[in-house]
Design an enzyme around this catalytic site. Structure first.
Site, PDB file in Angstrom:
ATOM      1  CB  CYS A 191      -0.962  -0.021   1.181  1.00 48.29           C
ATOM      2  SG  CYS A 191      -2.062  -1.443   1.108  1.00 48.29           S
ATOM      3  CG  HIS A 204      -3.018   3.289   2.369  1.00 47.32           C
ATOM      4  ND1 HIS A 204      -3.602   3.011   1.153  1.00 47.32           N
ATOM      5  CD2 HIS A 204      -3.092   2.158   3.116  1.00 47.32           C
ATOM      6  CE1 HIS A 204      -4.003   1.753   1.169  1.00 47.32           C
ATOM      7  NE2 HIS A 204      -3.716   1.212   2.337  1.00 47.32           N
ATOM      8  CG  ASN A 210      -6.501  -0.856   1.647  1.00 50.67           C
ATOM      9  OD1 ASN A 210      -5.861  -0.446   0.685  1.00 50.67           O
ATOM     10  ND2 ASN A 210      -5.938  -1.277   2.766  1.00 50.67           N
TER      11      ASN A 210
HETATM   12  O1  UT7 Z   1      -3.268  -1.283   4.002  1.00 52.90           O
HETATM   13  C1  UT7 Z   1      -3.342  -1.752   5.312  1.00 52.90           C
HETATM   14  C2  UT7 Z   1      -4.394  -2.815   5.340  1.00 52.90           C
HETATM   15  N1  UT7 Z   1      -4.874  -3.183   6.625  1.00 52.90           N
HETATM   16  C3  UT7 Z   1      -5.618  -2.403   7.442  1.00 52.90           C
HETATM   17  O2  UT7 Z   1      -5.873  -1.259   7.216  1.00 52.90           O
HETATM   18  C4  UT7 Z   1      -6.153  -3.082   8.686  1.00 52.90           C
HETATM   19  C5  UT7 Z   1      -6.088  -2.212   9.903  1.00 52.90           C
HETATM   20  N2  UT7 Z   1      -6.950  -2.783  10.945  1.00 52.90           N
HETATM   21  C6  UT7 Z   1      -8.248  -2.493  11.034  1.00 52.90           C
HETATM   22  O3  UT7 Z   1      -8.725  -1.671  10.291  1.00 52.90           O
HETATM   23  C7  UT7 Z   1      -9.077  -3.185  12.080  1.00 52.90           C
HETATM   24  O4  UT7 Z   1      -8.233  -3.966  12.910  1.00 52.90           O
HETATM   25  C8  UT7 Z   1     -10.184  -4.089  11.457  1.00 52.90           C
HETATM   26  C9  UT7 Z   1     -11.254  -3.199  10.792  1.00 52.90           C
HETATM   27  C10 UT7 Z   1      -9.577  -5.023  10.425  1.00 52.90           C
HETATM   28  C11 UT7 Z   1     -10.847  -4.911  12.532  1.00 52.90           C
HETATM   29  O5  UT7 Z   1     -11.363  -4.087  13.544  1.00 52.90           O
HETATM   30  P1  UT7 Z   1     -11.109  -4.440  15.089  1.00 52.90           P
HETATM   31  O6  UT7 Z   1     -11.854  -3.471  15.874  1.00 52.90           O
HETATM   32  O7  UT7 Z   1      -9.608  -4.502  15.268  1.00 52.90           O
HETATM   33  O8  UT7 Z   1     -11.772  -5.854  15.199  1.00 52.90           O
HETATM   34  P2  UT7 Z   1     -11.133  -7.251  15.643  1.00 52.90           P
HETATM   35  O9  UT7 Z   1     -10.247  -7.783  14.568  1.00 52.90           O
HETATM   36  O10 UT7 Z   1     -10.536  -7.098  17.004  1.00 52.90           O
HETATM   37  O11 UT7 Z   1     -12.432  -8.137  15.754  1.00 52.90           O
HETATM   38  C12 UT7 Z   1     -13.478  -7.814  16.666  1.00 52.90           C
HETATM   39  C13 UT7 Z   1     -14.629  -8.752  16.396  1.00 52.90           C
HETATM   40  C14 UT7 Z   1     -14.205 -10.203  16.311  1.00 52.90           C
HETATM   41  O12 UT7 Z   1     -15.229 -10.969  16.896  1.00 52.90           O
HETATM   42  P3  UT7 Z   1     -15.065 -11.543  18.387  1.00 52.90           P
HETATM   43  O13 UT7 Z   1     -13.840 -12.409  18.340  1.00 52.90           O
HETATM   44  O14 UT7 Z   1     -14.899 -10.344  19.258  1.00 52.90           O
HETATM   45  O15 UT7 Z   1     -16.334 -12.279  18.591  1.00 52.90           O
HETATM   46  C15 UT7 Z   1     -14.180 -10.480  14.836  1.00 52.90           C
HETATM   47  O16 UT7 Z   1     -14.441 -11.841  14.523  1.00 52.90           O
HETATM   48  O17 UT7 Z   1     -15.213  -8.419  15.119  1.00 52.90           O
HETATM   49  C16 UT7 Z   1     -15.317  -9.622  14.344  1.00 52.90           C
HETATM   50  N3  UT7 Z   1     -15.246  -9.286  12.935  1.00 52.90           N
HETATM   51  C17 UT7 Z   1     -16.317  -8.963  12.210  1.00 52.90           C
HETATM   52  N4  UT7 Z   1     -17.608  -8.871  12.545  1.00 52.90           N
HETATM   53  C18 UT7 Z   1     -18.478  -8.516  11.569  1.00 52.90           C
HETATM   54  C19 UT7 Z   1     -14.141  -9.219  12.144  1.00 52.90           C
HETATM   55  N5  UT7 Z   1     -14.493  -8.856  10.898  1.00 52.90           N
HETATM   56  C20 UT7 Z   1     -15.851  -8.708  10.926  1.00 52.90           C
HETATM   57  C21 UT7 Z   1     -16.799  -8.342   9.941  1.00 52.90           C
HETATM   58  N6  UT7 Z   1     -18.087  -8.253  10.314  1.00 52.90           N
HETATM   59  N7  UT7 Z   1     -16.458  -8.057   8.668  1.00 52.90           N
END
Ligand code: UT7
Length: 331
Positions: free
Chosen positions: A135, A257, A287
């Site tokens: 990215c 980005h 993204n």
């Molecule tokens: O170019 C760089 C590319 N990468 C990025 O920009 C990623 C940067 N990171 C992020 O933007 C965030 O970490 C995410 C948006 C990917 C995730 O958000 P988060 O607040 O860090 O969520 P998490 O990974 O801690 O997950 C929280 C919960 C989990 O459920 P449990 O274990 O608490 O029951 C996940 O399974 O959210 C769940 N989850 C979803 N729920 C509904 C993960 N993805 C989804 C989804 N829909 N799409």
């Protein structure tokens, strides 16, 4: 600081708009979750990369795909490049260098840059190659283009950021598939001693944060990438301030980005800067990896935000981990 100037910009996006509600039909997610966690409302997915369940569905208001319009990484790159040349009023024979930033090319070889050279009839004999800095790719490509233009007698370059990354996404993994979209952006760049430019690059290898194995799908530790992004971006902005002698107050727009609105907001609050200072279009595209910054710059130009004297900081960050910053002046 050396002198180059962007004289033209162009973008190309797949026709198919895939909304968060569409995504909720293929994985256990919701519009509410995606919007509040990322700010993304919809993304464009190349026709060939659409998951089976979305292939034959029509989204109300979505553009109809002309069957003959190719939406591969190369085709999107070429279309964005053609538009950037048009925007700049530059003819193909004037181009002396092509660099394409991508991590999702259609071919290991030839490079996207060489394919664009062929498709657009760019001069034979000029250097053309790809860079993979995920990215941060466009920031890397611009910085490499500047260095080559200063060192070699190259007056005009084409710099492209293109990714059809949804070909490398597991559409059963809700943690990644809702975040990404496809697209390409391109810039025509000319040597101009009256126009300052700065590029800052860095990397710190960490495969566990985000990787795409050959023949496999993207694996990402979202929280790790989030922490990395909110730490590295303020550092790059500070380095850009030092390098250019311009404070954030002197800068008209900061183009980060376009990965996640929460990342942008976190940084904006930390630096106590106004919302208007941060251009955002990730709500429409998600993204798009290396395409995100040049697509944003193209839309800023379309919206009249890149007038004479406009000063911009861009910051890329992502897999590698790699990062980079640009200082751009417009005339
Ligand atoms: O170019 C760089 C590319 N990468 C990025 O920009 C990623 C940067 N990171 C992020 O933007 C965030 O970490 C995410 C948006 C990917 C995730 O958000 P988060 O607040 O860090 O969520 P998490 O990974 O801690 O997950 C929280 C919960 C989990 O459920 P449990 O274990 O608490 O029951 C996940 O399974 O959210 C769940 N989850 C979803 N729920 C509904 C993960 N993805 C989804 C989804 N829909 N799409």
């Amino acid at each position: 600081m050396s002198g180059i100037r962007i004289t033209g910009l162009g973008k190309a996006l797949p026709d198919r708009i895939v909304t968060n509600d569409d995504m909720s039909r293929i994985v256990d997610t919701s519009d509410e979750w995606i919007r509040t966690r990322t700010g993304i409302r919809e993304r464009r997915i190349a026709r060939g990369n659409l998951p089976e369940a979305l292939k034959n569905e029509q989204v109300p208001g979505a553009a109809q795909s002309a069957p003959e319009r190719a939406e591969t990484c190369t085709a999107l790159a070429a279309e964005a490049a053609r538009r950037a040349l048009q925007d700049a009023g530059t003819k193909p024979p004037e181009i002396g260098l092509v660099i394409a930033a991508t991590m999702s090319p259609d071919f290991f070889s030839p490079s996207v840059a060489c394919s664009v050279q062929e498709l657009l009839g760019l001069p034979s004999g000029i250097p053309a190659f790809d860079v993979n800095a995920a990215c941060s790719g466009f920031v890397y490509a611009m910085t490499v283009a500047n260095a080559m233009m200063q060192q070699m007698s190259i007056g005009c370059a084409l710099v492209i950021g293109a990714d059809a990354v949804t070909s490398l996404i597991d559409f059963t993994d809700r943690g990644t598939c809702v975040l990404f979209g496809d697209g390409a952006g391109a810039a025509v760049v000319r040597k101009d001693e009256g126009c300052s430019f700065a590029g800052i690059l860095g990397a710190e290898g960490k495969r566990s944060a985000l990787s795409i194995p050959v023949g496999g799908h993207m694996l990402m530790d979202g929280r790790d990438v989030f922490r990395f992004a909110v730490t590295v971006v303020p550092r790059v902005l500070e380095e850009l301030e030092k390098e250019t002698g311009r404070s954030l107050g002197d800068i008209d727009q900061i183009v980060l980005h376009q990965a996640n609105d929460r990342i942008i907001e976190h940084i904006r609050r930390k630096l106590a800067l106004p919302e208007e200072k941060f251009f955002r279009n990730l709500q429409h595209y998600g993204n798009t990896c290396a395409a995100s910054i040049p697509v944003a710059l193209t839309e800023m130009k379309e919206q009249g935000l890149l007038g004479p004297g406009t000063r911009i900081f861009c910051v890329g960050f992502g897999a590698g981990l790699a990062w980079g910053g640009l200082y751009l002046e417009f005339q």
